[in-house]
Design a protein around this motif. Sequence first.
Motif, PDB file in Angstrom:
ATOM      1  N   ILE A 171      53.973 -29.631  -1.358  1.00 52.25           N
ATOM      2  CA  ILE A 171      54.996 -29.201  -2.314  1.00 52.25           C
ATOM      3  C   ILE A 171      56.127 -28.447  -1.635  1.00 52.25           C
ATOM      4  O   ILE A 171      55.981 -27.919  -0.520  1.00 52.25           O
ATOM      5  CB  ILE A 171      54.401 -28.302  -3.422  1.00 52.25           C
ATOM      6  N   GLU A 174      61.628 -24.126  -4.464  1.00 52.73           N
ATOM      7  CA  GLU A 174      63.001 -23.674  -4.294  1.00 52.73           C
ATOM      8  C   GLU A 174      63.262 -22.478  -5.211  1.00 52.73           C
ATOM      9  O   GLU A 174      62.950 -22.520  -6.405  1.00 52.73           O
ATOM     10  CB  GLU A 174      63.981 -24.804  -4.621  1.00 52.73           C
ATOM     11  N   GLU A 235      63.842 -21.793   0.301  1.00 56.67           N
ATOM     12  CA  GLU A 235      62.835 -22.826   0.052  1.00 56.67           C
ATOM     13  C   GLU A 235      61.584 -22.559   0.875  1.00 56.67           C
ATOM     14  O   GLU A 235      61.658 -22.146   2.037  1.00 56.67           O
ATOM     15  CB  GLU A 235      63.380 -24.213   0.397  1.00 56.67           C
ATOM     16  N   TYR A 256      50.748 -21.520  -8.114  1.00 53.33           N
ATOM     17  CA  TYR A 256      52.003 -21.635  -8.857  1.00 53.33           C
ATOM     18  C   TYR A 256      52.333 -20.318  -9.573  1.00 53.33           C
ATOM     19  O   TYR A 256      53.507 -19.977  -9.747  1.00 53.33           O
ATOM     20  CB  TYR A 256      51.923 -22.773  -9.865  1.00 53.33           C
ATOM     21  N   HIS A 270      63.007 -20.605 -10.204  1.00 52.76           N
ATOM     22  CA  HIS A 270      62.374 -21.411  -9.171  1.00 52.76           C
ATOM     23  C   HIS A 270      61.994 -22.774  -9.729  1.00 52.76           C
ATOM     24  O   HIS A 270      61.810 -22.936 -10.937  1.00 52.76           O
ATOM     25  CB  HIS A 270      61.141 -20.714  -8.598  1.00 52.76           C
ATOM     26  N   THR A 271      61.906 -23.738  -8.836  1.00 50.74           N
ATOM     27  CA  THR A 271      61.432 -25.078  -9.176  1.00 50.74           C
ATOM     28  C   THR A 271      60.423 -25.503  -8.118  1.00 50.74           C
ATOM     29  O   THR A 271      60.529 -25.119  -6.946  1.00 50.74           O
ATOM     30  CB  THR A 271      62.572 -26.112  -9.224  1.00 50.74           C
ATOM     31  N   ILE A 272      59.439 -26.284  -8.541  1.00 43.31           N
ATOM     32  CA  ILE A 272      58.425 -26.812  -7.633  1.00 43.31           C
ATOM     33  C   ILE A 272      58.482 -28.327  -7.699  1.00 43.31           C
ATOM     34  O   ILE A 272      58.448 -28.907  -8.789  1.00 43.31           O
ATOM     35  CB  ILE A 272      57.016 -26.319  -8.018  1.00 43.31           C
ATOM     36  N   ARG A 273      58.588 -28.956  -6.552  1.00 45.03           N
ATOM     37  CA  ARG A 273      58.608 -30.420  -6.532  1.00 45.03           C
ATOM     38  C   ARG A 273      57.552 -30.932  -5.554  1.00 45.03           C
ATOM     39  O   ARG A 273      57.205 -30.268  -4.573  1.00 45.03           O
ATOM     40  CB  ARG A 273      59.986 -30.960  -6.158  1.00 45.03           C
ATOM     41  N   THR A 274      57.060 -32.113  -5.848  1.00 46.41           N
ATOM     42  CA  THR A 274      56.082 -32.763  -4.982  1.00 46.41           C
ATOM     43  C   THR A 274      56.806 -33.486  -3.858  1.00 46.41           C
ATOM     44  O   THR A 274      57.699 -34.302  -4.119  1.00 46.41           O
ATOM     45  CB  THR A 274      55.230 -33.755  -5.784  1.00 46.41           C
ATOM     46  N   VAL A 275      56.443 -33.181  -2.621  1.00 40.16           N
ATOM     47  CA  VAL A 275      57.092 -33.801  -1.467  1.00 40.16           C
ATOM     48  C   VAL A 275      56.451 -35.157  -1.168  1.00 40.16           C
ATOM     49  O   VAL A 275      57.142 -36.146  -0.921  1.00 40.16           O
ATOM     50  CB  VAL A 275      56.997 -32.880  -0.242  1.00 40.16           C
TER      51      VAL A 275
END
Length: 398
Positions: A171, A174, A235, A256, A270-275
């Motif tokens: 993850i 940001e 990040e 989280y 904040h935002t969480i994204r899957t890499v």
Amino acid sequence: MALGVDSARTETVVSAAAGDLIALSHSIHAEPELAFTEYKSAAKIVELLAQHGFEIESGIAGMATAFTATYGSGDLVVALCAEYDALPEIGHACGHNIIAASAVGAAVALAAVADEVGITVTVVGTPAEESGGGKVILLEAGVFDTAAMALMVHPGPFDIVGASSLALADIAVEFTGRAAHASAAPEYGRNAADAITVAQVGLGLLRQHLAPGQQLHGIVSAGGTAPNIVPAHTELLYYLRATSAAALVELQERAYACFAAGALATGCTHTIRTVSPTYTELTPDRELAQAYREVIVAMGRDPIAPELEGSRPLGSTDMGNVTNVLPGIHPVIGIDSEGSVTHQPAFAAASVNASADRAVLDGAVALARTTIEMVTDPVQRARLLDLQARRTKIGSSR
């Protein structure tokens, strides 16, 4: 063996191809390429397989460096997984050059007996194992749908048959704050770097209360631009790991909350994204693993005892996703790494030494012999075909 096939023929075929297989391993090693950009490596593998009569389909599942190479027309499809991506800066410190060359060697050996044992041999070129989840993408695209089993070997400091791995979430987090002059007007700023600090303190305290096998580790990939500017954008890149997919979900919930706390405490968002796609844990097929163990012991290798296999998981791999869908194995084949372990520069150097070259050839023979043992055993062949038919039926009913 029920069909009377002499599996020792695989060693003869691999020996005849030894020069090409070792040259392939060394060539891939000499030109390391990162996830999804393994153009030269894929081309080298495909070229050698084409020379041995395999039918090639490149650019599959929307990935330019993924491919299948197929030989034979039997009703039981054997998938041999080839990996060939490298690590940033340290190259082939996970020995994927050995993985690729051993898969090619096994495929060539099996092609020599494919008609006799009633199999179709498919080498699946799987990009981006280190980051990107190439096998997950291939699974979702249906590339493994017709396969009755999937096999590969991975180098390491010693032989492990029933290798275990951890489920993995890859993850990026940001944080967004507000820029301001850090001296003249700091009260107008909202410090996104402080959000990282709070989050990482929370994660550090969380570690005391993690379940066995749960892990989290990461880096700050962006932390601000200048000391006199309150950072507005930062990040984190993090890996979350656990012994199972269920335990991973639990860990994600708790981690989280730490990220959210960092944002809340500092007035940021904040935002969480899957890499990369989530990796599941390895689930080796018992019968395949036992057959492989018997083969390598007969070859003179000394794998660690079964009761010790789960004592130290081998990081994470997208082969776990494959083994949770169809029968498969991901054994470790030992090389003399002079005390180094994977993902160290010294292991990269060891991945082309004499023991690594032996691992290419032994791995090829072991995978081929294991396959022959399984497909010529009427009970195991029926089991594998039945499992594959059930998966096909389930997939067609959706």
